[in-house]
Write a protein that holds these residues in place. Structure first.
Motif, PDB file in Angstrom:
ATOM      1  N   GLN A 506       0.854  -1.195   0.000  1.00 38.51           N
ATOM      2  CA  GLN A 506       0.000   0.000   0.000  1.00 38.51           C
ATOM      3  C   GLN A 506       0.888   1.243   0.000  1.00 38.51           C
ATOM      4  O   GLN A 506       1.879   1.316   0.718  1.00 38.51           O
ATOM      5  CB  GLN A 506      -0.924   0.007   1.222  1.00 38.51           C
ATOM      6  CG  GLN A 506      -0.214  -0.195   2.555  1.00 38.51           C
ATOM      7  CD  GLN A 506      -1.150  -0.132   3.727  1.00 38.51           C
ATOM      8  OE1 GLN A 506      -1.979   0.771   3.828  1.00 38.51           O
ATOM      9  NE2 GLN A 506      -1.033  -1.082   4.660  1.00 38.51           N
ATOM     10  N   LEU A 514      -4.899   5.643  -2.857  1.00 30.07           N
ATOM     11  CA  LEU A 514      -4.151   4.528  -2.270  1.00 30.07           C
ATOM     12  C   LEU A 514      -3.961   3.414  -3.304  1.00 30.07           C
ATOM     13  O   LEU A 514      -4.913   2.785  -3.744  1.00 30.07           O
ATOM     14  CB  LEU A 514      -4.889   3.971  -1.046  1.00 30.07           C
ATOM     15  CG  LEU A 514      -4.103   2.960  -0.206  1.00 30.07           C
ATOM     16  CD1 LEU A 514      -2.932   3.644   0.492  1.00 30.07           C
ATOM     17  CD2 LEU A 514      -5.030   2.296   0.820  1.00 30.07           C
ATOM     18  N   MET A 516      -2.599  -0.226  -4.149  1.00 26.18           N
ATOM     19  CA  MET A 516      -2.422  -1.438  -3.346  1.00 26.18           C
ATOM     20  C   MET A 516      -2.137  -2.649  -4.228  1.00 26.18           C
ATOM     21  O   MET A 516      -2.429  -2.652  -5.428  1.00 26.18           O
ATOM     22  CB  MET A 516      -3.698  -1.717  -2.530  1.00 26.18           C
ATOM     23  CG  MET A 516      -4.062  -0.658  -1.518  1.00 26.18           C
ATOM     24  SD  MET A 516      -5.731  -0.941  -0.828  1.00 26.18           S
ATOM     25  CE  MET A 516      -6.796  -0.438  -2.190  1.00 26.18           C
ATOM     26  N   VAL A 532      -8.880   8.567  -0.600  1.00 21.42           N
ATOM     27  CA  VAL A 532      -8.961   7.930   0.720  1.00 21.42           C
ATOM     28  C   VAL A 532      -8.709   8.968   1.817  1.00 21.42           C
ATOM     29  O   VAL A 532      -8.216  10.079   1.567  1.00 21.42           O
ATOM     30  CB  VAL A 532      -7.939   6.788   0.851  1.00 21.42           C
ATOM     31  CG1 VAL A 532      -8.218   5.702  -0.161  1.00 21.42           C
ATOM     32  CG2 VAL A 532      -6.502   7.311   0.715  1.00 21.42           C
ATOM     33  N   TRP A 537      -4.969   6.129   6.006  1.00 19.50           N
ATOM     34  CA  TRP A 537      -4.225   5.308   5.043  1.00 19.50           C
ATOM     35  C   TRP A 537      -3.032   6.084   4.510  1.00 19.50           C
ATOM     36  O   TRP A 537      -3.102   7.275   4.355  1.00 19.50           O
ATOM     37  CB  TRP A 537      -5.131   4.888   3.882  1.00 19.50           C
ATOM     38  CG  TRP A 537      -6.313   4.069   4.286  1.00 19.50           C
ATOM     39  CD1 TRP A 537      -7.583   4.518   4.481  1.00 19.50           C
ATOM     40  CD2 TRP A 537      -6.339   2.661   4.546  1.00 19.50           C
ATOM     41  NE1 TRP A 537      -8.410   3.482   4.845  1.00 19.50           N
ATOM     42  CE2 TRP A 537      -7.671   2.331   4.892  1.00 19.50           C
ATOM     43  CE3 TRP A 537      -5.377   1.651   4.521  1.00 19.50           C
ATOM     44  CZ2 TRP A 537      -8.043   1.029   5.209  1.00 19.50           C
ATOM     45  CZ3 TRP A 537      -5.756   0.365   4.832  1.00 19.50           C
ATOM     46  CH2 TRP A 537      -7.083   0.055   5.177  1.00 19.50           C
ATOM     47  N   PRO A 538      -1.920   5.392   4.214  1.00 18.10           N
ATOM     48  CA  PRO A 538      -1.690   3.959   4.415  1.00 18.10           C
ATOM     49  C   PRO A 538      -1.462   3.616   5.877  1.00 18.10           C
ATOM     50  O   PRO A 538      -1.013   4.459   6.654  1.00 18.10           O
ATOM     51  CB  PRO A 538      -0.427   3.690   3.578  1.00 18.10           C
ATOM     52  CG  PRO A 538       0.276   5.007   3.533  1.00 18.10           C
ATOM     53  CD  PRO A 538      -0.787   6.062   3.557  1.00 18.10           C
ATOM     54  N   ASP A 539      -1.728   2.364   6.222  1.00 20.44           N
ATOM     55  CA  ASP A 539      -1.569   1.886   7.586  1.00 20.44           C
ATOM     56  C   ASP A 539      -0.801   0.564   7.544  1.00 20.44           C
ATOM     57  O   ASP A 539      -1.360  -0.475   7.169  1.00 20.44           O
ATOM     58  CB  ASP A 539      -2.935   1.688   8.242  1.00 20.44           C
ATOM     59  CG  ASP A 539      -2.838   1.295   9.704  1.00 20.44           C
ATOM     60  OD1 ASP A 539      -1.749   0.875  10.138  1.00 20.44           O
ATOM     61  OD2 ASP A 539      -3.860   1.379  10.412  1.00 20.44           O
ATOM     62  N   VAL A 545      -7.989  -6.722   4.405  1.00 16.82           N
ATOM     63  CA  VAL A 545      -9.009  -5.705   4.169  1.00 16.82           C
ATOM     64  C   VAL A 545     -10.263  -6.331   3.577  1.00 16.82           C
ATOM     65  O   VAL A 545     -10.216  -7.380   2.924  1.00 16.82           O
ATOM     66  CB  VAL A 545      -8.511  -4.591   3.220  1.00 16.82           C
ATOM     67  CG1 VAL A 545      -7.387  -3.789   3.856  1.00 16.82           C
ATOM     68  CG2 VAL A 545      -8.095  -5.152   1.866  1.00 16.82           C
ATOM     69  N   PRO A 571     -10.372  -2.015   7.078  1.00 24.80           N
ATOM     70  CA  PRO A 571      -9.437  -2.991   7.633  1.00 24.80           C
ATOM     71  C   PRO A 571     -10.198  -4.109   8.331  1.00 24.80           C
ATOM     72  O   PRO A 571     -11.295  -3.903   8.852  1.00 24.80           O
ATOM     73  CB  PRO A 571      -8.623  -2.169   8.634  1.00 24.80           C
ATOM     74  CG  PRO A 571      -9.482  -1.008   8.984  1.00 24.80           C
ATOM     75  CD  PRO A 571     -10.334  -0.723   7.787  1.00 24.80           C
TER      76      PRO A 571
END
Length: 572
Positions: A506, A514, A516, A532, A537-539, A545, A571
């Motif tokens: 990500q 984002l 991914m 987003v 995000w990002p995390d 997810v 998430p």
């Protein structure tokens, strides 16, 4: 913000559909109510004949008399994409049918507001008008039509908006939604109505042997314009509208379209040979709309009429610049509106049935777009007001399924007469004007009526999913089939899927998108989620997810890859 519930679409047995397509697509069609293969036949021969449109014969007679008498025709359009395409189509069609004494007017929204007003009639008279033809407006122009008739003008109204109890006393009205009209499809956009009028006029002239010494024009050449206006106006894509859109898209993909449309595609950086309905709605339509929102919609009309490639490119880049300015203004207004709602500390369970917002600094040209964003955030009918001058304010309203916003305004008008100065619109969008001092009264009355009339279940934000795809579906052939299977749009939604995935990679791109890499079984798939929350995000802690997504194709430097367009990302 409104929470989103994801529910699976009702699965319908698709085996009765004798289609040469994948089992997945057959299932998707069945789930959208297709019960006959003929409903997917988008050949022009399957268009509903226009003879059932009430007033179509009178319209043709009016135009014929104008042609024979060399009368000056002035087309009056609306200041949005539907109005611009309706105007351009009418001008081009009339020219091809032998009319030479024609002109057009698009009211400036800031000076004159919407529709055929007495002031616009005077401007038409200055242009020498003897016959006024409205496109995408006119059904609510009681005083404007009356003024035109008083001045000795003929008036032809073509419109698709819902009429009130009283309609203008015009010489002819063509509107599938008027009382007594038996035309089966009530979902035509303004440009669709105008196209039908032009088709009828062509047939009328053929019946008069007008083309005895020449070839009648092929008005199918204008379907690119019809497709653009239809999708941009977000009308329901019933079978008839799908035919209009699909035929227009086919012309555009083949490069047989207006220079202005090709120029818009170029500045929007879309692939013309792969263009889909979604591109008309989210890439071309906003650029065309930007002219009417911030400047003069005549720029948009001139682009569609343009016959010079260089000039078309110049006009397209001007519209692109206007659209960038529109986005900046809209973003600022949206942030202010959301901040206002946040400061009210509204509990999610206590969000009013309708959200009404007003700020004297807001720009008239983008209030509709802001209303759409707020509606999406809170899942409530939303009214965004801006100053209109002389103590008045005007609003653009956007609604949710199950709340017919124009009908609700009609009930408000009956409950508190003389508060709403004027209003009009559809089930999902409307506009109105009232005095600034009456804003709070309007807000209170509207919410009272909605509380009385609307089942609270309607206010639940439910997204319908077509289910989870297996790893075998994530391939270019399947993605291309779904892309080509439309046109998808309002009332005939593009396939949406949902499921859980491993999150392998990500990163942010373009500041707020984002990018991914997701995994299902042992297959890795590229995915992107637009706009987003960059605070969330990002995390790096998120490894799994749940998302809703559409299957699409990403083309970069000639290479095509399968890509998931993620709409809801959570998430797990």
């Amino acid at each position: 913000m409104a929470s989103i519930q994801v529910k699976k679409r009702t699965s319908i047995d698709p085996n009765f559909l004798n289609l040469s397509c994948s089992p997945l697509l057959k299932q998707l069609y069945a789930n959208r109510g297709i019960n006959d293969e003929n409903e997917l036949n988008t050949h022009t021969a399957n268009l509903i004949p226009g003879r059932e449109l009430k007033g179509i014969d009178q319209a043709c007679q009016l135009l014929y008399e104008a042609l024979l008498g060399h009368q000056k025709i002035v087309v009056i359009g609306d200041f949005d994409a539907d109005g611009a395409t309706s105007t351009a189509l009418s001008i081009l069609a009339l020219r091809s049918l032998g009319f030479t004494n024609i002109d057009y007017l698009i009211p400036n929204r800031f000076d004159y507001g919407y529709g055929l007003s007495p002031e616009i009639v005077e401007l038409a008279i200055e242009k020498g008008a003897q016959l006024i033809m409205t496109v995408d407006n006119g059904i609510s122009s009681i005083s404007g039509v009356a003024h035109a008739k008083k001045k000795g003008l003929k008036v032809l109204v073509t419109d698709h908006h819902l009429p009130a109890e009283q309609v203008p006393v015009a010489d002819a009205i063509v509107n599938p939604n008027q009382s007594g009209c038996t035309f089966p499809s009530k979902n035509l956009a303004g440009v669709g109505v105008a196209f039908y009028v032009m088709l009828a006029m062509r047939a009328f002239l053929i019946g008069k042997d007008f083309f005895a010494n020449s070839k009648a024009p092929n008005l199918a050449s204008l379907l690119d314009i019809v497709a653009l206006g239809t999708v941009a106006d977000v009308v329901m894509l019933d079978k008839n509208n799908r035919i209009l859109v699909q035929q227009g898209l086919a012309r555009i993909r083949a490069g047989v379209c207006r220079l202005g449309i090709s120029a818009l595609i170029q500045v929007a950086k879309r692939n013309q040979s792969q263009l889909v309905a979604n591109d008309l709605g989210f890439s071309l339509g906003p650029r065309l709309n930007a002219a009417g929102r911030l400047d003069e919609m005549s720029h948009g009309v001139e682009l569609l009429l343009c016959e010079d490639p260089e000039q078309a490119n110049i006009l397209a880049y001007e519209l692109d610049a206007l659209n960038k300015s529109r986005r900046e203004i809209e973003q600022g207004m949206q942030e202010e509106a959301l901040k206002t709602l946040h400061n009210l500390n509204i509990d999610e369970s206590q969000v009013p049935h309708a959200i009404c917002l007003f700020d004297p600094q807001w720009h008239q040209g983008v209030i509709g777009l802001v209303a759409s964003r707020i509606k999406e955030s809170y899942y409530r009918p939303t009214f965004v007001f801006a100053k209109a001058g002389e103590g008045e304010i005007k609003a653009s309203a956007r609604s949710i399924p199950g709340v017919h916003i124009r009908d609700m305004l009609d009930l408000v008008d009956k409950r508190i007469p003389n508060v709403i100065i004027k209003f009009g619109g559809h089930a999902m969008a409307a506009g109105l004007s009232l005095r600034e001092k009456d804003f709070n009264l309007f807000d209170k009355t509207l919410n009272t009526i909605l509380t009385e009339q609307i089942d609270s279940e309607v206010l639940n934000n439910v997204t319908l999913s077509d289910g989870q795809l297996s790893a075998l579906h994530f391939n270019l052939q399947q993605a291309q089939e779904l892309r080509d299977a439309g046109p998808w749009g309002q009332g005939f939604p593009a396939p949406l899927f949902d499921g859980s995935f491993k999150l392998l990679q990500q990163r942010l791109v373009g500041e707020k998108h984002l990018k991914m890499v997701l995994q299902i079984d042992d297959q890795a798939i590229d995915a992107i989620a637009f706009n987003v929350d960059i605070k969330a995000w990002p995390d790096p802690n998120v490894k799994q997810v749940y998302c809703t997504y559409r299957l699409d194709i990403n083309e970069f430097r000639g290479n095509k890859t399968v890509q998931m367009l993620v709409e809801l990302l959570q998430p797990e």
